[in-house]
Design an enzyme around this catalytic site. Structure first.
Site, mmCIF file in Angstrom:
data_model
loop_
_atom_site.group_PDB
_atom_site.id
_atom_site.type_symbol
_atom_site.label_atom_id
_atom_site.label_comp_id
_atom_site.label_asym_id
_atom_site.label_seq_id
_atom_site.Cartn_x
_atom_site.Cartn_y
_atom_site.Cartn_z
ATOM 1 N N ALA A 74 -4.371 7.373 -4.791
ATOM 2 C CA ALA A 74 -3.004 6.897 -5.023
ATOM 3 C C ALA A 74 -3.084 5.398 -5.272
ATOM 4 O O ALA A 74 -2.962 4.584 -4.354
ATOM 5 C CB ALA A 74 -2.125 7.209 -3.815
ATOM 6 N N SER A 77 0.850 -1.189 0.000
ATOM 7 C CA SER A 77 0.000 0.000 0.000
ATOM 8 C C SER A 77 0.885 1.237 0.000
ATOM 9 O O SER A 77 2.089 1.165 -0.292
ATOM 10 C CB SER A 77 -0.945 -0.008 1.206
ATOM 11 N N ASN A 78 0.308 2.393 0.325
ATOM 12 C CA ASN A 78 1.072 3.632 0.377
ATOM 13 C C ASN A 78 0.518 4.535 1.465
ATOM 14 O O ASN A 78 -0.432 4.163 2.169
ATOM 15 C CB ASN A 78 1.067 4.326 -0.997
ATOM 16 N N ARG A 79 1.068 5.732 1.603
ATOM 17 C CA ARG A 79 0.739 6.610 2.729
ATOM 18 C C ARG A 79 -0.471 7.520 2.487
ATOM 19 O O ARG A 79 -0.768 8.375 3.311
ATOM 20 C CB ARG A 79 1.941 7.488 3.077
#
Length: 412
Positions: free
Chosen positions: A287, A220-222
């Site tokens: 995102a 995943s990402n932030r």
């Protein structure tokens, strides 16, 4: 706030009347939202309200001292020889939030025994009333008769929400004050009868995606989803029919938008593709993961000795796919970059056939990912507009200003 924000309600004068109830603390956030929307806000606190909230937060947010007593009126602004009359004459809208059974009864029966109730005696409709009280009080014949009287006179009395009461033993029921975002949307509907995104179906994406590797691990990402949620809320307030497709984000559903929750890039693609069929515009603020594990496991993988290699494959490029049959529809993308921000954003704008792109930096002191505010550039094929650091709600408004101009050209 030291500087007046620019937004849909710029130059609109509003009076926020706060009566005494446990929901009074929510009025601080409502004042903040109104100011961020550009409104000039003057607060009136009843004596009971001052038992629940202090005047200082309202003064800091609005730049004016709240009125707490009949005479003299403190703090300037909306001045006149008869303050309760001049304030009513000067205001574009009066909002009562929370509106207790007491203030609703005074308003309906014409009782004026403090500044707020006297102000309401001279108020022209519509006054926006956001009730908050115990469910049994809301259901009582007396309160319902007073509400009916106010509505018959042209005032807008919102339905209270359903939820847990302040006292846990009372359980749930209808009586909670509408959320500040819902009250803001109702205020906009009154003050902006012809919103600039009316008639548009807008799809907005938000948040990260999660690409599962096994039963407990994922890539995943932030991304927090704050930008997409702000866009959805702002667009709904400007009259758009908004569908928000969100990956995992710990944010409440924005008022006025239909929310579709997804997890993976594949799920987001399917949801967006379904909504795109009859949409007029898409803002791709999510995102989305570019890669996913080739061989995800339904069970938890056990750790072993030595290094581990995970094979990844590309996910679908949602914007590129939808752009193949774009037609007259509007496509807006985001470019989150650590370096060469403008160059990479312009390349993405051209490669994906976007109408415009919003670029921001996701490193260092200007890291936009997960932040409440960010610096951004809005780029189209002919110009680059550089924006200062703005709260994401304000930035959403600037992005939608550009979208609204395009929409007016298409719909006229």
């Amino acid at each position: 706030m030291s500087e007046q924000a620019q937004g849909p309600l710029t130059a609109k004068k509003t009076v926020l009347g706060v009566s005494g109830g446990i929901a009074s603390y929510k009025s601080i956030d409502l004042a903040r939202l109104l100011v961020l929307d550009g409104a000039e806000v003057r607060t009136v606190l009843t004596q009971s309200a001052a038992s629940f909230v202090q005047p200082l937060p309202f003064e800091v947010l609005t730049g004016m001292t709240p009125i707490q007593r009949m005479f003299p009126v403190e703090g300037g602004g909306f001045t006149g020889d008869m303050p309760h009359i001049s304030l009513s004459d000067s205001a574009d809208l009066i909002i009562i939030a929370p509106a207790t059974a007491n203030i609703i009864g005074k308003f309906a029966q014409g009782v004026g025994d403090d500044f707020l109730s006297t102000l309401l005696l001279s108020a022209r409709p519509p006054v926006l009333v956001a009730p908050a009280m115990n469910p049994r009080m809301w259901a009582s014949p007396a309160v319902q008769e007073n509400v009916a009287a106010l509505r018959a006179r042209g005032h807008l009395v919102m339905e209270p929400g359903v939820g847990r009461m302040a006292r846990a033993e009372e359980g749930t029921g209808r009586g909670r004050m509408p959320e500040p975002g819902e009250i803001l949307l109702a205020a906009r509907a009154i003050l902006l009868p012809n919103p600039d995104l009316a008639g548009m179906k807008l799809v907005v994406t938000a948040g990260p995606t999660r690409e599962r590797w096994d039963a407990v691990r994922y890539l995943s990402n932030r991304s927090s989803g704050k930008m997409g949620f702000a866009l959805a809320s702002e667009a709904a307030g400007r009259g758009a029919d908004v569908v928000l497709v969100s990956g995992p984000a710990a944010l409440a559903d924005p008022s006025g938008a239909r929310v579709v929750r997804v997890e993976s890039a594949a799920e987001m693609y399917e949801a967006v593709k379904n909504e795109w069929a009859d949409a007029h515009a898409l803002v791709m603020a999510a995102a989305v993961a570019d890669y996913r594990p080739v061989d995800p496991s339904a069970r938890k993988r056990k750790k072993g000795e030595g290094p581990l290699a995970v094979e990844l494959e590309r996910t679908t490029d949602i914007l590129a796919e939808l752009g193949t049959d774009k037609g007259s529809r509007i496509l807006i993308g985001f470019a989150a970059e650590t370096d060469e921000v403008l160059e990479r954003a312009k390349e993405k704008l051209a490669r994906k056939g976007l109408d415009f792109i919003v670029a921001n930096r996701v490193s260092g002191d200007e890291d936009a990912m997960g932040a409440d505010a960010s610096r951004a550039w809005i780029i189209d094929e002919s110009e680059t507009e550089e924006l200062p650091v703005l709260e994401k709600g304000v930035l959403a408004g600037r992005i939608l200003d550009r979208l609204a101009k395009m929409w007016q050209n298409i719909s006229n």
